[in-house]
Structure formats: C-alpha cells, structure tokens
Write an enzyme that holds these catalytic residues in place. Structure first.
Site, PDB file in Angstrom:
ATOM      1  N   ALA A  62       0.852  -1.186   0.000  1.00 27.86           N
ATOM      2  CA  ALA A  62       0.000   0.000   0.000  1.00 27.86           C
ATOM      3  C   ALA A  62       0.888   1.237   0.000  1.00 27.86           C
ATOM      4  O   ALA A  62       2.014   1.207   0.498  1.00 27.86           O
ATOM      5  CB  ALA A  62      -0.886  -0.007   1.232  1.00 27.86           C
ATOM      6  N   GLY A  98       0.353  -5.191   0.835  1.00 26.18           N
ATOM      7  CA  GLY A  98      -0.863  -5.216   0.021  1.00 26.18           C
ATOM      8  C   GLY A  98      -0.625  -5.783  -1.373  1.00 26.18           C
ATOM      9  O   GLY A  98      -1.533  -6.361  -1.985  1.00 26.18           O
ATOM     10  N   GLU A 105      -0.783  -9.386  -0.916  1.00 22.75           N
ATOM     11  CA  GLU A 105      -2.192  -9.732  -0.628  1.00 22.75           C
ATOM     12  C   GLU A 105      -3.020  -9.760  -1.919  1.00 22.75           C
ATOM     13  O   GLU A 105      -3.914 -10.594  -2.075  1.00 22.75           O
ATOM     14  CB  GLU A 105      -2.768  -8.746   0.385  1.00 22.75           C
ATOM     15  CG  GLU A 105      -2.171  -8.972   1.781  1.00 22.75           C
ATOM     16  CD  GLU A 105      -2.574  -7.911   2.785  1.00 22.75           C
ATOM     17  OE1 GLU A 105      -2.387  -6.713   2.499  1.00 22.75           O
ATOM     18  OE2 GLU A 105      -3.078  -8.273   3.862  1.00 22.75           O
ATOM     19  N   GLU A 107       4.647  -5.303   6.923  1.00 22.92           N
ATOM     20  CA  GLU A 107       3.832  -4.343   7.691  1.00 22.92           C
ATOM     21  C   GLU A 107       4.277  -4.200   9.139  1.00 22.92           C
ATOM     22  O   GLU A 107       4.197  -3.120   9.725  1.00 22.92           O
ATOM     23  CB  GLU A 107       2.356  -4.763   7.666  1.00 22.92           C
ATOM     24  CG  GLU A 107       1.642  -4.518   6.344  1.00 22.92           C
ATOM     25  CD  GLU A 107       1.706  -5.707   5.403  1.00 22.92           C
ATOM     26  OE1 GLU A 107       2.635  -6.534   5.529  1.00 22.92           O
ATOM     27  OE2 GLU A 107       0.830  -5.805   4.528  1.00 22.92           O
TER      28      GLU A 107
HETATM   29  N1  DAK Z   1       4.534   3.306  -0.552  1.00 25.13           N
HETATM   30  C1  DAK Z   1       4.959   4.486  -1.045  1.00 25.13           C
HETATM   31  N2  DAK Z   1       6.112   4.630  -1.742  1.00 25.13           N
HETATM   32  C2  DAK Z   1       6.861   3.542  -1.932  1.00 25.13           C
HETATM   33  C3  DAK Z   1       6.501   2.277  -1.430  1.00 25.13           C
HETATM   34  C4  DAK Z   1       5.263   2.177  -0.706  1.00 25.13           C
HETATM   35  N3  DAK Z   1       4.819   1.020  -0.222  1.00 25.13           N
HETATM   36  N4  DAK Z   1       7.464   1.405  -1.762  1.00 25.13           N
HETATM   37  C5  DAK Z   1       8.403   2.087  -2.455  1.00 25.13           C
HETATM   38  N5  DAK Z   1       8.049   3.383  -2.559  1.00 25.13           N
HETATM   39  C6  DAK Z   1       8.764   4.440  -3.224  1.00 25.13           C
HETATM   40  C7  DAK Z   1       9.995   4.907  -2.432  1.00 25.13           C
HETATM   41  O1  DAK Z   1       9.621   5.829  -1.428  1.00 25.13           O
HETATM   42  C8  DAK Z   1      10.830   5.523  -3.527  1.00 25.13           C
HETATM   43  O2  DAK Z   1      10.293   6.786  -3.826  1.00 25.13           O
HETATM   44  P1  DAK Z   1      11.290   8.084  -4.056  1.00 25.13           P
HETATM   45  O3  DAK Z   1      12.124   8.139  -2.827  1.00 25.13           O
HETATM   46  O4  DAK Z   1      12.083   7.684  -5.291  1.00 25.13           O
HETATM   47  O5  DAK Z   1      10.368   9.233  -4.264  1.00 25.13           O
HETATM   48  C9  DAK Z   1      10.537   4.654  -4.732  1.00 25.13           C
HETATM   49  O6  DAK Z   1       9.321   3.973  -4.452  1.00 25.13           O
HETATM   50  C10 DAK Z   1      11.620   3.612  -4.956  1.00 25.13           C
HETATM   51  O7  DAK Z   1      11.793   2.910  -3.760  1.00 25.13           O
HETATM   52  P2  DAK Z   1      13.203   2.760  -2.994  1.00 25.13           P
HETATM   53  O8  DAK Z   1      14.119   3.865  -3.369  1.00 25.13           O
HETATM   54  O9  DAK Z   1      12.918   2.555  -1.572  1.00 25.13           O
HETATM   55  O10 DAK Z   1      13.738   1.416  -3.677  1.00 25.13           O
HETATM   56  P3  DAK Z   1      14.719   0.347  -3.055  1.00 25.13           P
HETATM   57  O11 DAK Z   1      15.042  -0.583  -4.183  1.00 25.13           O
HETATM   58  O12 DAK Z   1      15.848   1.002  -2.320  1.00 25.13           O
HETATM   59  O13 DAK Z   1      13.861  -0.424  -1.949  1.00 25.13           O
HETATM   60  C11 DAK Z   1      11.893  -1.551  -1.124  1.00 25.13           C
HETATM   61  C12 DAK Z   1      12.764  -1.173  -2.360  1.00 25.13           C
HETATM   62  C13 DAK Z   1      10.636  -2.269  -1.658  1.00 25.13           C
HETATM   63  C14 DAK Z   1      12.680  -2.506  -0.209  1.00 25.13           C
HETATM   64  C15 DAK Z   1      11.534  -0.265  -0.345  1.00 25.13           C
HETATM   65  O14 DAK Z   1      11.018   0.697  -1.256  1.00 25.13           O
HETATM   66  C16 DAK Z   1      10.505  -0.506   0.702  1.00 25.13           C
HETATM   67  O15 DAK Z   1      10.813  -0.991   1.785  1.00 25.13           O
HETATM   68  N6  DAK Z   1       9.246  -0.102   0.426  1.00 25.13           N
HETATM   69  C17 DAK Z   1       8.162  -0.233   1.395  1.00 25.13           C
HETATM   70  C18 DAK Z   1       7.662  -1.641   1.442  1.00 25.13           C
HETATM   71  C19 DAK Z   1       6.564  -1.812   2.446  1.00 25.13           C
HETATM   72  O16 DAK Z   1       6.740  -1.543   3.649  1.00 25.13           O
HETATM   73  N7  DAK Z   1       5.400  -2.289   1.983  1.00 25.13           N
HETATM   74  C20 DAK Z   1       4.262  -2.516   2.850  1.00 25.13           C
HETATM   75  C21 DAK Z   1       3.412  -1.269   2.846  1.00 25.13           C
HETATM   76  S1  DAK Z   1       2.102  -1.398   4.060  1.00 25.13           S
HETATM   77  C22 DAK Z   1      -5.281  -1.931   5.029  1.00 25.13           C
HETATM   78  C23 DAK Z   1      -5.143  -2.836   3.998  1.00 25.13           C
HETATM   79  C24 DAK Z   1      -3.891  -3.088   3.453  1.00 25.13           C
HETATM   80  C25 DAK Z   1      -2.780  -2.411   3.897  1.00 25.13           C
HETATM   81  C26 DAK Z   1      -2.927  -1.504   4.884  1.00 25.13           C
HETATM   82  C27 DAK Z   1      -4.170  -1.244   5.439  1.00 25.13           C
HETATM   83  N8  DAK Z   1      -6.541  -1.687   5.609  1.00 25.13           N
HETATM   84  C28 DAK Z   1      -7.663  -2.530   5.299  1.00 25.13           C
HETATM   85  C29 DAK Z   1      -6.740  -0.682   6.604  1.00 25.13           C
HETATM   86  C30 DAK Z   1      -1.483  -2.674   3.330  1.00 25.13           C
HETATM   87  C31 DAK Z   1      -0.385  -2.184   3.906  1.00 25.13           C
HETATM   88  C32 DAK Z   1       0.899  -2.254   3.233  1.00 25.13           C
HETATM   89  O17 DAK Z   1       1.076  -2.825   2.195  1.00 25.13           O
END
Ligand code: DAK
Length: 256
Positions: free
Chosen positions: A65, A108, A111, A131
């Site tokens: 997400a 997400g 998922e 998460e």
């Molecule tokens: N959201 C926003 N931006 C993201 C992102 C994300 N999930 N993942 C990557 N980006 C963005 C980065 O901020 C970066 O943007 P700039 O800095 O260039 O502006 C760009 O994409 C490239 O990413 P990185 O520079 O970080 O790339 P790397 O290769 O160094 O790292 C990475 C890749 C995938 C390891 C890293 O980007 C990372 O850790 N990303 C976050 C992964 C994450 O935590 N995903 C889970 C998100 S929480 C709900 C239902 C569902 C959900 C929530 C609530 N409800 C029913 C209430 C779901 C929640 C989730 O999925």
C-alpha cells in the site's frame, strides 16, 4: 483501456491488468485499488473473457500500500480505507486469475497476488509482509489467505518478522506455483491460454467450489461440490466434452 493507475487489455479472451505506478514500485494508492475494483466489475460482465493475468509495470509487482497517505490516518479512516472489496472482487471473478510477479510483491501487493488463483514468479521475485516494521500487520486478507496457503507457522514467520522470501523458497512453500528465469508475464499468458481453452462453466463452478471448501468446513464444501458437479450436466459444454472424448477429437467449448 487506461484507467489512470493501471491498464486493462483484453485480447483473444485473455484480460491483462498492469499496475502502473512504476516510480513508486506500483505502490497501491487508494485510486489504484478503486480502479482495480472497477476493472474487476468490468471483467465480471464480459462473457468473452476466459482468464486474467495481473502484473506490474517496471519490473516490480507492487511494493505494498502507498505508505504516504496512510501515515497520519486515524482509526476511523483506517477502517474505511479497506482494500478488501477490491481484492475479494478479484478472488471471486468467475474466471481463473494469475499474478505474474517480478521484483517486489510486498504487503498489500502480496495480498493482491494471494487473491489470484495462481502466482507465476520470476527468479528475482521477493515476496513478503513487511507491515510489522511499520507498526501494523497485513490488513487486506493477508492474515487469512497466507496461512491457508502456506500453513500457519510459515505465515506467522513471514508476518511476525516482516522478512521477504525469494522465489525458490516461495515455490517450496507453495506461495508461488511456477518460477521462470526472466519476465513472468509470457509464462502467465501461456497458462492463461491453456485455461481459456477449458470448459468455462465447469471451470467457474470448480473455482467456486474449491474456494468455498477452502474457506468453509469440509461437510458443506462436499455438499456444495455435489450440487455444482451435478448442475454441469445441464450444460452443452459437458455434452461436447464427453462427446469429443468418445469421438477422439478436441472439444470446442462455447461456455453454454
Ligand atoms: N509506498 C509508497 N512509496 C513507496 C513504497 C510504498 N509502499 N514502496 C516504495 N516506494 C517508493 C519509495 O519511497 C521511492 O520513492 P522516491 O524516494 O524515489 O520518491 C521509490 O518507491 C523507490 O523505492 P526505494 O528507493 O525505496 O527502492 P529500493 O530498491 O531502495 O527499496 C523496497 C525497495 C521495496 C525494499 C523499499 O522501497 C521498501 O521498503 N518499500 C516499502 C515496502 C513496504 O513496507 N510495503 C508494505 C506497505 S504497508 C489496510 C489494507 C492493506 C494495507 C494496509 C491497510 N486496511 C484494510 C486498513 C497494506 C499495507 C501495506 O502494504
């Protein structure tokens, strides 16, 4: 068709949805997820479509997400901000669905892949539920679908630690079904092509029956299987399939 954050193409009975926010690794914004639900509704109405492939643009499936808009959300907003109706709409499509996963499928994103019938991964795929590292846990079906697919202990390991698994481990655990060296989309399309040749009504009823058994109890699953199985004998596809076998020819299923 370009929805804005994803594209939907339909060709030869196969639909492809491509998540299209490559600059943020296809992070799932609310707009994207809303479009996904609209695309699912469109596909549900299209009787010509026999299979669906979902992939991501730019070498990643989806890194979860979109964290930006989620960061300051209050509990009531978080409750409204659900991906479940879109993901359930994908899961309940009357056609088989395949996630073609390259690069990251996180949170997400994973998922969404779990809501598909099959997952075809590239060797570089990294799958995870990070998460917990953000102070939340998987909230779009992950705590339910993941343990059912790979067993509770492995799912807990992924959910509690937030570590990613590679494609080889995902294959061993049954999280992924096929691993290919490069782009997974051609392999997913080949599988979709084969699925599209099968009797569509029987396939739809099989999918409903498997899912019902998967999520429900054994006895009601078996009862549903009996009813759905017998109902196929009112279809032309069943007659055609069995006649073709007896006549030693390839069946031509019309979905009737
Ligand atoms: N959201 C926003 N931006 C993201 C992102 C994300 N999930 N993942 C990557 N980006 C963005 C980065 O901020 C970066 O943007 P700039 O800095 O260039 O502006 C760009 O994409 C490239 O990413 P990185 O520079 O970080 O790339 P790397 O290769 O160094 O790292 C990475 C890749 C995938 C390891 C890293 O980007 C990372 O850790 N990303 C976050 C992964 C994450 O935590 N995903 C889970 C998100 S929480 C709900 C239902 C569902 C959900 C929530 C609530 N409800 C029913 C209430 C779901 C929640 C989730 O999925």
């Amino acid at each position: 068709m370009n929805y804005g954050n994803l594209t939907l193409h339909i060709h030869g009975g196969i639909a492809t949805i491509t998540l299209d926010r490559p600059k943020v690794l296809n992070a799932l914004s609310w707009d994207l997820v809303t479009e996904l639900e609209k695309a699912a509704a469109q596909l549900r109405e299209d009787k010509q479509v026999r299979a669906l492939v979902i992939s991501g643009n730019g070498g990643n499936f989806a890194a979860g997400a979109d964290i930006g808009p989620m960061a300051e959300r209050m509990p009531e907003e978080a409750k409204r901000y659900t991906f479940n109706s879109a993901f359930t709409a994908i899961e309940e499509l009357p056609i088989p669905s395949i996630a073609a996963v390259s690069g990251y499928a996180l949170g997400g994103g994973l998922e969404l892949a779990l809501a598909c019938d099959f997952r075809v991964c590239s060797e570089d795929a990294k799958l995870g539920m990070p998460e917990i590292r953000l102070g939340i846990f998987p909230g779009a079906g992950g705590t339910q679908r993941l343990p059912k697919l790979i067993g509770p202990t492995r799912a807990k390991m992924m959910i509690y630690l937030g570590d990613t698994v590679n494609a080889a481990t995902a294959l061993e655990w049954g999280l992924c079904d096929i691993v290919v060296p490069g782009d997974p989309v051609p392999e997913a399309m080949a599988l979709a092509g084969k699925l599209a040749e099968r009797a569509p009504i029987a396939l739809r009823r099989a999918k409903e029956t498997v899912n019902r058994g998967f999520y429900g109890d054994l006895r009601s699953g078996i009862a549903a299987e009996e009813d759905a199985w017998a109902s196929l004998f009112s279809t032309e596809d069943q007659k055609e399939g069995m006649r073709a076998f007896l006549e030693k020819r390839k069946p031509l299923f019309r979905g009737q």
